[in-house]
Design an enzyme around this catalytic site. Structure first.
Site, PDB file in Angstrom:
ATOM      1  N   VAL A 100      -2.395  -6.712   9.742  1.00  0.00           N
ATOM      2  CA  VAL A 100      -3.809  -7.040   9.932  1.00  0.00           C
ATOM      3  C   VAL A 100      -4.312  -7.726   8.668  1.00  0.00           C
ATOM      4  O   VAL A 100      -4.314  -7.125   7.579  1.00  0.00           O
ATOM      5  CB  VAL A 100      -4.628  -5.771  10.237  1.00  0.00           C
ATOM      6  CG1 VAL A 100      -6.109  -6.126  10.355  1.00  0.00           C
ATOM      7  CG2 VAL A 100      -4.136  -5.129  11.520  1.00  0.00           C
ATOM      8  N   PRO A 143     -11.500   6.549   7.102  1.00  0.00           N
ATOM      9  CA  PRO A 143     -11.715   5.112   6.914  1.00  0.00           C
ATOM     10  C   PRO A 143     -10.443   4.339   6.585  1.00  0.00           C
ATOM     11  O   PRO A 143     -10.325   3.162   6.952  1.00  0.00           O
ATOM     12  CB  PRO A 143     -12.719   5.067   5.757  1.00  0.00           C
ATOM     13  CG  PRO A 143     -13.478   6.342   5.875  1.00  0.00           C
ATOM     14  CD  PRO A 143     -12.468   7.358   6.322  1.00  0.00           C
ATOM     15  N   ASP A 163      -5.809  12.568  11.925  1.00  0.00           N
ATOM     16  CA  ASP A 163      -6.046  12.038  10.579  1.00  0.00           C
ATOM     17  C   ASP A 163      -6.957  10.813  10.635  1.00  0.00           C
ATOM     18  O   ASP A 163      -6.691   9.798  10.000  1.00  0.00           O
ATOM     19  CB  ASP A 163      -4.715  11.697   9.910  1.00  0.00           C
ATOM     20  CG  ASP A 163      -4.848  11.547   8.387  1.00  0.00           C
ATOM     21  OD1 ASP A 163      -5.833  12.049   7.831  1.00  0.00           O
ATOM     22  OD2 ASP A 163      -3.962  10.935   7.771  1.00  0.00           O
ATOM     23  N   GLY A 186       0.814  -1.209   0.000  1.00  0.00           N
ATOM     24  CA  GLY A 186       0.000   0.000   0.000  1.00  0.00           C
ATOM     25  C   GLY A 186       0.846   1.257   0.000  1.00  0.00           C
ATOM     26  O   GLY A 186       2.027   1.236   0.365  1.00  0.00           O
ATOM     27  N   ASN A 237      -7.580   4.657   7.889  1.00  0.00           N
ATOM     28  CA  ASN A 237      -6.810   4.424   9.115  1.00  0.00           C
ATOM     29  C   ASN A 237      -7.577   3.625  10.155  1.00  0.00           C
ATOM     30  O   ASN A 237      -7.139   3.529  11.300  1.00  0.00           O
ATOM     31  CB  ASN A 237      -6.359   5.763   9.715  1.00  0.00           C
ATOM     32  CG  ASN A 237      -5.165   6.345   8.984  1.00  0.00           C
ATOM     33  OD1 ASN A 237      -4.401   5.615   8.354  1.00  0.00           O
ATOM     34  ND2 ASN A 237      -5.001   7.655   9.044  1.00  0.00           N
ATOM     35  N   VAL A 264       3.740   1.191   2.561  1.00  0.00           N
ATOM     36  CA  VAL A 264       3.572   0.052   3.470  1.00  0.00           C
ATOM     37  C   VAL A 264       4.100  -1.218   2.802  1.00  0.00           C
ATOM     38  O   VAL A 264       3.757  -1.513   1.647  1.00  0.00           O
ATOM     39  CB  VAL A 264       2.096  -0.142   3.861  1.00  0.00           C
ATOM     40  CG1 VAL A 264       1.988  -1.189   4.973  1.00  0.00           C
ATOM     41  CG2 VAL A 264       1.476   1.171   4.305  1.00  0.00           C
TER      42      VAL A 264
END
Length: 892
Positions: free
Chosen positions: A96, A142, A139, A24, A144, A31
């Site tokens: 996750v 959705p 911040d 990501g 996060n 990420v």
């Protein structure tokens, strides 16, 4: 492993993590999925983007991000690890395996009401825990919020805290921001520095609203459109979209979305409780919009155009929502409009005028910088955003660009270092019109320029040139600057420079000159950079950072009253440029700034500054003596090539000032390595230039170290005895034995422009900057050579200076930062880059190095003044109404 994974990071973490793939990208980090070798588990490693890493600095980022390790909560994604490798910042979280709330909303749009409430309450619980530890996320969105086996997990608390601690002012100056428009609270969208927990609760309210209705409370085609709604509109009642939403849930969400923080829930726990308490927020839903502005009048075209451009509107005593919804056209009131530049684009940091408005107020052009390159960006009021004007993204290398528009708004004039250039507003091929100078384009295609205090006239193609006025002290004819042709094209406003000896920019007056016969009328007003507004005013600045307006009659060419201050804390350039532009219909554009114009400042390596010793004056090219007890500096130079000012010596302890070289005698002072003598350049006319060495206490005779009639010498740095010295001759770097400068030879001689040579304390290395890559970068080469060249700066840099011990090279980055590059090894390499502080001080550009370092290596001597822009560009509509004394005055 992805090709985007920094090799240095992979190597540094090879014994702990095995990188597998990129999973990501976000606005602040990339990420990567990795395997934790020690604990045999999958983790997510977030690699901070280089621009953000440079802005935050490794030490501060790592210190602050560790604080989040204290956040132990079932709905907060924990921080497992963090660190820095070769300038790359990273932090590690559990991987996750589920999905983000954004993924879920993309797939389903609306969630079941009970599930939306459950997720919102879990996030509120996480926020309450963080707020109790003094941590604001800033911040929440959705993306996060991660979903795993029925649990919501809030991510990225660490980076939010680090950014907050580092200071958001530093973020905005590099084009980085924290927050997403759809979920920003009004105070965050307006750039408030002090935010509290209620900002997070607003964002959570926006997320809950989207989970219930399928869309955030405010949407739009552009960031500006969204932010305008956040600031001025009320959200539509969720039950108008989805009738099954219980009233208490709707009320709880709308209270979280209140414009004023005091009207929101005070604590996350209160919000969570209200989502399940049928009486907690009864009646609040009546404050939401229940229709789409029924019966709202059609706005005038100009007002609608301004609204398309706005990101925030503040009215003098009138709420913006009332203004936008008024049924009848209101009486003229001043309206403030923030104008956002595109992402990663910042206002140019040079000393000249950076913005211009068309006469009808529908076009704004600014000089801006992106990735180290300068360009002209245009925005029409009825368009959603700025666009780069094709053909202007190269060549703007001077410190002064000084924009002006043709009367019809179709063409632009701007300066480079060597030329005055014309280009269509739509873009195209730039045409050289004349030698570089400040220009104004008047009616009848009459272009008036100022250079060397002389006023010239020419046609738009550069033809029919003639002198309008040239300074002559014997005849009492003053120097003239900053021409602004008045409507009709027969006269122009000018800065009038006094002919008395020692007069400076502080003494400039506003005057009017006849372009036909050169007759000058002094209006008797102290000020600089006058501009005529079609409202019947002259708008001008003063070096205090204040902007004034005075009523003015075009017919009589006389002022009609006393000046009135209309703006303050406005950016002012060292040559008198003022950060304002005016139209003919009551619109003014400006950008703010802090001005320590020409002052010597002592700046610690954390950015804190204090006034240096010595009387007030316009200083340039400061140099600290090797023992740190004295400064040598140019004082009151008018240009970098033929300074009118003197070279002076200032005692650090007492502030006593003594003259080293008389006015016009020399420039570019330097200390000898032993601190006994001061060297400077002297111009000899046709005989060329020389370098003179003079005892600072006048204890001995002068020595001429260099004299040459053919080499255009601009700068030099004397190396240690028995070593090498560097000289800048024309566009190249020359090398010569320190004890025999006349035996110079080319050392760095390319087709590019090299500048700011500086020899390391041990005499082994030469640092300099070159624009061979298309922008200035800092390089180091071994001397006398041969050897490998090392690029030190990243994404632009210049004006390098060595630390006293030679283990670091300080430079000024294109991103307006002071950077310390730590050097080591053989061959030499950069071990790490440390961002010290935001560079809000006057730069030397391509001509000289305009700062110095103290022997401790922990303080710098710098010059305050131009280039210190605060915030972005703003517009004021109907500005004459800012003060009652300006109403109805100055009819032409």
């Amino acid at each position: 492993m992805s090709s985007s994974t920094p090799p240095a990071l992979v190597a540094a973490l090879a014994d702990r993590y095995r990188f597998e793939k990129e999973i990501g990208q976000g606005g602040m980090a990339t990420v990567h999925l990795a395997h934790d070798l020690r604990h045999d588990r999958q983790v997510a490693i977030k690699v901070v983007h280089p621009d953000l890493a440079a802005t935050l600095g490794p030490a501060r980022f790592l210190a602050e991000i560790k604080t989040t390790a204290r956040l132990q909560h079932p709905h907060i994604l924990p921080l497992l690890d963090s660190g820095e490798a070769d300038g790359v910042l990273y932090y590690v979280m559990p991987f996750v395996a589920g999905e983000s709330l954004r993924d879920r909303l993309t797939r389903e749009q609306q969630l079941p009401i009970d599930e939306a409430v459950r997720i919102a309450r879990q996030v509120a619980d996480a926020l309450g825990h963080a707020h109790a530890h003094g941590i604001i996320h800033r911040d929440i969105k959705p993306e996060n919020i991660l979903l795993q086996e029925g649990h919501a997990l809030v991510a990225d608390f660490g980076i939010a805290l680090a950014v907050t601690a580092a200071g958001e002012a530093r973020m905005t100056q590099t084009g980085l921001s924290l927050g997403t428009p759809q979920y920003m609270s009004p105070e965050q969208a307006m750039g408030e520095r002090t935010l509290d927990a209620r900002t997070d609760l607003y964002a959570l309210g926006a997320v809950a609203y989207e989970m219930l209705t399928g869309e955030p409370p405010f949407t739009g085609a552009t960031v500006q459109a969204i932010v305008a709604k956040v600031l001025s509109a009320e959200p539509q009642a969720p039950t108008l979209v989805r009738k099954t939403i219980p009233p208490h849930v709707e009320g709880a969400v709308l209270k979280a979305l209140a414009k004023i923080p005091a009207d929101r829930w005070a604590k996350a726990s209160e919000f969570a409780a209200a989502l399940v308490d049928t009486g907690a927020s009864a009646g609040y839903a009546t404050r939401a919009s229940t229709s789409n502005a029924v019966n709202a009048p059609r706005m005038p075209m100009r007002t609608r155009a301004l609204l398309a451009l706005t990101t925030s509107v503040a009215l003098g005593g009138v709420g913006s929502a009332l203004w936008l919804a008024a049924r009848r056209a209101p009486a003229p009131v001043p309206a403030l409009v923030d104008v956002l530049l595109p992402d990663s684009v910042a206002l140019f940091a040079g000393s000249g005028r950076r913005l211009v408005l068309s006469r009808d107020g529908t076009l704004l052009v600014v000089v801006a910088t992106k990735a180290g390159k300068h360009g002209l960006y245009a925005r029409r009021m009825d368009e959603p955003e700025f666009r780069l004007i094709p053909g202007t993204d190269i060549g703007l290398v001077g410190q002064n660009v000084d924009l002006t528009l043709s009367p019809d708004g179709a063409s632009l004039l701007y300066r480079t270092l060597t030329a005055l250039v014309r280009i269509p507003v739509t873009g195209g091929t730039a045409q050289r019109v004349d030698t570089s100078g400040v220009a104004s384009w008047g009616d009848g295609d009459r272009i008036v320029t100022s250079r060397a205090d002389t006023l010239w006239e020419m046609t738009p193609d550069g033809g029919a040139k003639r002198v309008i006025s040239a300074p002559d002290s014997a005849a009492g004819i003053p120097g003239l600057r900053w021409p602004s042709v008045l409507p009709g094209g027969k006269h122009a406003l000018v800065n009038v420079r006094s002919v008395r000896p020692g007069a400076t920019i502080f003494d400039d007056h506003i005057g009017v000159i006849s372009l036909d016969d050169g007759r000058i009328e002094d209006l008797g007003i102290v000020g600089t950079n006058p501009l005529y507004s079609g409202t019947g005013h002259i708008v001008f600045g003063r070096l205090t950072g204040e902007v004034f307006a005075v009523p003015f009659s075009l017919r009589t060419r006389r002022v009609q009253g006393a000046p009135t201050r209309i703006l303050q804390d406005i950016w002012i350039g060292t040559a008198g440029a003022v950060g304002v532009a005016v139209s003919g219909n009551g619109t003014i554009a400006y950008h703010k700034g802090r001005s320590n114009l020409g002052k010597l400042l002592i700046v610690k390596n954390d950015g804190t500054a204090r006034d240096g010793p010595g009387s007030v004056g316009l200083y340039n090219v400061p140099r600290v003596s090797p023992d740190g007890q004295r400064f040598v500096v140019e004082r009151n130079p008018s240009t970098a090539i033929r300074p009118e000012g003197a070279i002076v010596l200032i005692d650090v302890r007492t502030g006593a000032l003594q003259q080293v070289a008389a006015e016009g005698e020399g420039m570019a002072p330097q200390w000898s390595r032993d601190g006994d003598r001061i060297t400077f350049m002297r111009f000899l006319g046709e005989a060329g230039r020389e370098i003179v060495s003079r005892a600072w206490d006048r204890s001995g005779e002068d020595r001429v170290l260099f004299r040459d009639s053919s080499t255009a010498l601009f700068d030099f740095d004397l190396g240690p005895a028995g070593g090498w010295s560097a000289l800048r001759g024309g566009r190249d770097i020359l090398l010569a034995p320190a004890d025999s400068l006349s035996q110079f030879r080319p050392f760095v001689a390319t087709g590019a422009s090299e500048a700011s040579p500086t020899v390391s304390p041990d005499g082994r290395w030469l640092a300099y900057n070159s624009d061979e890559s298309g922008r200035h970068e800092v390089y180091v080469q071994p001397i006398p050579g041969p050897g490998r060249r090392l690029q030190v700066s990243i994404s632009g840099g210049g004006e390098p200076i060595w630390s006293p011990e030679g283990g670091a090279l300080f430079y000024r980055s294109a991103g307006q930062l002071i950077v310390a590059a730590r050097l080591n090894g053989n061959p030499l390499r950069v071990v790490r880059w440390d961002t010290l502080f935001v560079d809000r001080f006057q730069r030397g550009g391509a001509l000289n190095t305009n700062w110095s370092v103290f022997p401790s290596g922990r303080e710098f001597l710098m010059v305050g003044g131009a280039g210190v822009t605060v915030g972005g560009v703003k517009l004021v509509v109907n500005w004459p109404q800012l003060t009652a004394s300006s109403r109805g005055a100055g009819a032409p």
